[in-house]
Design an enzyme around this catalytic site. Structure first.
Site, PDB file in Angstrom:
ATOM      1  N   ASP A  62       0.807  -1.207   0.000  1.00 20.56           N
ATOM      2  CA  ASP A  62       0.000   0.000   0.000  1.00 20.56           C
ATOM      3  C   ASP A  62       0.849   1.271   0.000  1.00 20.56           C
ATOM      4  OD1 ASP A  62       1.001  -0.367   2.498  1.00 20.56           O
ATOM      5  OD2 ASP A  62      -0.896  -0.065   3.568  1.00 20.56           O
ATOM      6  N   HIS A 296      25.096   4.752 -15.148  1.00 18.19           N
ATOM      7  CA  HIS A 296      23.996   5.151 -14.270  1.00 18.19           C
ATOM      8  C   HIS A 296      23.981   4.257 -13.021  1.00 18.19           C
ATOM      9  CE1 HIS A 296      21.600   7.431 -17.608  1.00 18.19           C
ATOM     10  NE2 HIS A 296      22.677   8.069 -17.203  1.00 18.19           N
ATOM     11  N   ASP A 313      27.342  12.213  -9.837  1.00 22.56           N
ATOM     12  CA  ASP A 313      26.457  12.787 -10.855  1.00 22.56           C
ATOM     13  C   ASP A 313      25.089  12.956 -10.207  1.00 22.56           C
ATOM     14  OD1 ASP A 313      24.714  13.256 -12.962  1.00 22.56           O
ATOM     15  OD2 ASP A 313      25.591  11.761 -14.281  1.00 22.56           O
ATOM     16  N   ASP A 324      21.798  18.894 -13.643  1.00 28.65           N
ATOM     17  CA  ASP A 324      22.483  17.628 -13.940  1.00 28.65           C
ATOM     18  C   ASP A 324      23.984  17.940 -13.928  1.00 28.65           C
ATOM     19  OD1 ASP A 324      23.219  15.142 -14.771  1.00 28.65           O
ATOM     20  OD2 ASP A 324      22.324  15.272 -16.771  1.00 28.65           O
ATOM     21  N   HIS A 396      29.281   7.246 -24.351  1.00 26.82           N
ATOM     22  CA  HIS A 396      27.990   7.963 -24.372  1.00 26.82           C
ATOM     23  C   HIS A 396      28.108   9.300 -25.107  1.00 26.82           C
ATOM     24  CE1 HIS A 396      29.486  10.685 -21.230  1.00 26.82           C
ATOM     25  NE2 HIS A 396      29.856   9.630 -20.527  1.00 26.82           N
ATOM     26  N   HIS A 400      22.771  16.898 -23.725  1.00 26.79           N
ATOM     27  CA  HIS A 400      21.314  16.790 -23.799  1.00 26.79           C
ATOM     28  C   HIS A 400      20.728  18.035 -23.162  1.00 26.79           C
ATOM     29  CE1 HIS A 400      21.085  15.720 -19.470  1.00 26.79           C
ATOM     30  NE2 HIS A 400      22.120  14.934 -19.688  1.00 26.79           N
ATOM     31  N   HIS A 407      16.540  14.701 -19.068  1.00 29.33           N
ATOM     32  CA  HIS A 407      16.793  14.613 -20.510  1.00 29.33           C
ATOM     33  C   HIS A 407      15.586  15.288 -21.143  1.00 29.33           C
ATOM     34  CE1 HIS A 407      19.398  10.841 -19.559  1.00 29.33           C
ATOM     35  NE2 HIS A 407      20.043  11.966 -19.342  1.00 29.33           N
ATOM     36  N   GLU A 424      29.180  16.896 -21.104  1.00 30.43           N
ATOM     37  CA  GLU A 424      29.585  15.879 -20.131  1.00 30.43           C
ATOM     38  C   GLU A 424      30.417  14.741 -20.726  1.00 30.43           C
ATOM     39  OE1 GLU A 424      26.416  13.240 -18.810  1.00 30.43           O
ATOM     40  OE2 GLU A 424      24.943  14.450 -19.888  1.00 30.43           O
ATOM     41  N   TYR A 428      36.008   5.984 -19.005  1.00 30.12           N
ATOM     42  CA  TYR A 428      35.709   4.902 -18.053  1.00 30.12           C
ATOM     43  C   TYR A 428      36.574   3.703 -18.423  1.00 30.12           C
ATOM     44  CZ  TYR A 428      31.762   8.068 -18.165  1.00 30.12           C
ATOM     45  OH  TYR A 428      30.987   9.204 -18.170  1.00 30.12           O
ATOM     46  N   ARG A 445      33.927  11.577 -15.122  1.00 27.67           N
ATOM     47  CA  ARG A 445      32.973  12.352 -15.932  1.00 27.67           C
ATOM     48  C   ARG A 445      32.941  13.754 -15.326  1.00 27.67           C
ATOM     49  NH1 ARG A 445      29.061   8.992 -16.224  1.00 27.67           N
ATOM     50  NH2 ARG A 445      27.531   9.599 -14.645  1.00 27.67           N
ATOM     51  N   GLU A 447      30.581  17.160 -15.778  1.00 30.33           N
ATOM     52  CA  GLU A 447      29.327  17.563 -16.437  1.00 30.33           C
ATOM     53  C   GLU A 447      28.878  18.924 -15.925  1.00 30.33           C
ATOM     54  OE1 GLU A 447      25.965  14.957 -15.688  1.00 30.33           O
ATOM     55  OE2 GLU A 447      24.931  15.763 -17.448  1.00 30.33           O
TER      56      GLU A 447
HETATM   57  N1  GLY Z   1      22.568  12.075 -14.967  1.00 28.56           N
HETATM   58  C1  GLY Z   1      22.241  11.514 -16.203  1.00 28.56           C
HETATM   59  C2  GLY Z   1      22.985  12.134 -17.303  1.00 28.56           C
HETATM   60  O1  GLY Z   1      24.039  12.689 -17.075  1.00 28.56           O
HETATM   61  O2  GLY Z   1      22.548  12.163 -18.415  1.00 28.56           O
HETATM   62 MN    MN Z   2      23.559  14.505 -18.235  1.00 29.58          MN
HETATM   63 MN    MN Z   3      24.451  13.549 -15.192  1.00 27.58          MN
END
Ligand code: GLY
Ligand code: MN
Ligand code: MN
Length: 490
Positions: A62, A296, A313, A324, A396, A400, A407, A424, A428, A445, A447
């Site tokens: 619930d 992620h 991140d 982000d 990647h 974005h 996103h 970003e 890796y 990373r 960003e």
């Molecule tokens: N935090 C997800 C990305 O960097 O797109």
């Molecule tokens: Mn991002």
């Molecule tokens: Mn991110």
């Protein structure tokens, strides 16, 4: 009676006080109305657009997940509750009493008993007063609505995902959607298509054979609107980004090798809450060493980050708008030689990516700028055999949009003034990679959130240091969390 009046009065006072101490800097009803007008101006003649609120999602038994409104619905209405429908007409319609209207909003009915458990509902009057709608009804009235959808040339709605629950409550989202489908799709033929349940339109619709059911255009129209941030939106988005940058700054000061990933996550999120952010825009990613190689990674379960690089991140969500921001820092305050070499390479790639974040360019440009630097650098470090070697160390994209979604919705075109994007790049190198093992378990990373302007890119998250020396410098500073010691538990 006097007693009841006294209680009523004290409740009223409590309510007024509560309102005094709640945030007031939400988007205005004028903003939401201007967005509906902007959408209407894009709609074809004789068309109708129907939006449904996001479903409530069950966590277990619930307990439901914290409710989050569908960003398009929020953008157009400001309504934050579930079980609601918005209908927008391209032209004025005439009601039975000769009245004229071009939009209808159906909301959750007020219910004191339910509100006692799950909180205040705006209801019809609240939606009129606070959201500025004129034609507002309880959701149950949608069940018997007499909108002649198929008399329009074009009926637009977004694809249904059918992942909501039928709670058996009158006028819950399942009922609202069902009614709409029955009105628009005369014969239901469920088909599985790309994992989404589609419903095929009956071949012959006797009343209006020329009706088009359009589940694509709204995404395009909403993308055109949402990708350009208005000044009102920009204020909230900038705040979300600054809050997130402050989280990074405070964690840089507080970090030490004995901390756990989840504790580091908690410090970021505490800073967010301290600044009034309601949520995180996406699950927080805190990965030490090899964990950072999972793009992620959200388990955040390592109990000691030790001397690893920690990839963080995270993004605060402030009044719907999410940042982000990623920083990668050495848990012990000093990059070792290999960590530093990879870090500087990503930094250089990011600088090139940010420089490419200009009007007329697009996400391929920010990506290419950084990718060339990374390929050349990995080759010089002996990690890949040549700059042309195909590899998975930067798997990647680079940019974005951000906004109501992390996103964020957009049309995939070139950068324009008042768009906000991320830059970003990352490298890796998971354990077991085909290179000298001294590089294994290094993940970086960086960003930042970049506003596109006529005068070039503006880094909205620049308050969080990015240069390796600046990070090492700030990590020497005392932290407000240094004295935050709790008793040991068994
Ligand atoms: N935090 C997800 C990305 O960097 O797109
Ligand atoms: Mn991002
Ligand atoms: Mn991110």
């Amino acid at each position: 009676m006097k007693f009841i009046i006294a209680i009523f009065f004290s409740m009223l006072c409590l309510n007024i006080n509560a309102q005094k101490n709640t945030p007031q800097d939400f988007l205005s009803s004028e903003f939401h109305k201007s967005r509906r007008d902007a959408l209407r101006s894009k709609m074809p003649e004789n068309s109708v657009a129907v939006f449904f609120a996001n479903p409530v999602r069950n966590r277990a038994n619930d307990v439901d997940y914290i409710y989050h409104q569908d960003p398009d619905f929020y953008y157009l209405t400001g309504y934050k509750e579930p079980h609601a429908v918005l209908v927008i007409f391209s032209e004025d319609q005439t009601g039975e009493e000769g009245d004229s209207y071009d939009e209808l909003l159906y909301v959750q009915e007020k219910n004191p008993r339910a509100e006692m458990w799950t909180g205040y509902r705006l209801g019809v009057e609240g939606a009129k007063n606070d959201l500025g709608f004129t034609n507002v009804f309880n959701g149950k009235e949608f069940l018997n609505n007499n909108i002649d959808f198929i008399e329009f040339e074009n009926v637009m709605h977004k694809p249904f995902t059918n992942d909501y629950r039928d709670t058996r409550n009158n006028a819950d989202l399942a009922n609202l959607v069902e009614v709409f489908k029955n009105q628009v799709y005369a014969e239901k033929v469920p088909q599985i298509n790309n994992g989404a349940l589609n419903v095929e339109l009956k071949q012959e619709v006797s009343t209006a054979p020329e009706v088009t059911i359009d589940t694509r255009s709204l995404r395009q129209y909403m993308g055109e609107l949402r990708q350009i941030k208005t000044p009102e939106e920009m204020k909230l988005l900038k705040k979300a980004v600054r809050i997130s940058a402050m989280g990074q700054v405070e964690v840089m000061k507080a970090m030490h090798p004995g901390m756990s990933e989840t504790e580091i996550q908690g410090l970021h999120e505490y800073v967010y809450k301290k600044y009034g952010s309601e949520y995180e825009g996406y699950p927080s990613i805190v990965g030490a060493g090899n964990n950072g190689c999972v793009l992620h990674y959200i388990e955040n379960s390592k109990t000691k980050v030790e001397n690893d690089l920690v990839l963080m991140d995270l993004g605060a969500e402030y009044h719907g708008y999410t940042a982000d921001v990623t920083r990668t820092i050495p848990a012990n305050g000093k990059f070792n030689t290999e960590q530093r070499a990879i870090y500087d390479l990503v930094y250089e790639a990011q600088e090139a990516g940010i420089a490419a974040a200009v009007i007329g360019n697009n996400g391929s440009d920010t990506h290419r700028a950084g990718q060339e630097i990374i390929n050349e650098g990995l080759y010089e470090l002996g990690i890949i055999a040549s700059p042309e070697t195909r590899h998975m160390y930067f798997p990647h994209g680079t940019s974005h949009h951000i906004g109501l979604d992390v996103h964020d919705l957009n049309t995939g075109g070139n950068f324009e003034e008042n768009m906000v994007i991320t830059v970003e790049p990352g490298i890796y190198i998971p354990e077991g990679s085909d290179c000298d093992e001294k590089w294994w378990g290094i993940a970086v990373r960086i960003e930042d959130d970049i506003l596109i302007t006529e005068n070039g890119p503006v880094n909205l998250s620049s308050e969080a240091p990015r240069k390796a020396e600046e990070i090492e410098e700030i990590m020497k500073q005392p932290s407000v969390f240094d004295d935050f010691n709790l008793p040991e538990l068994d």
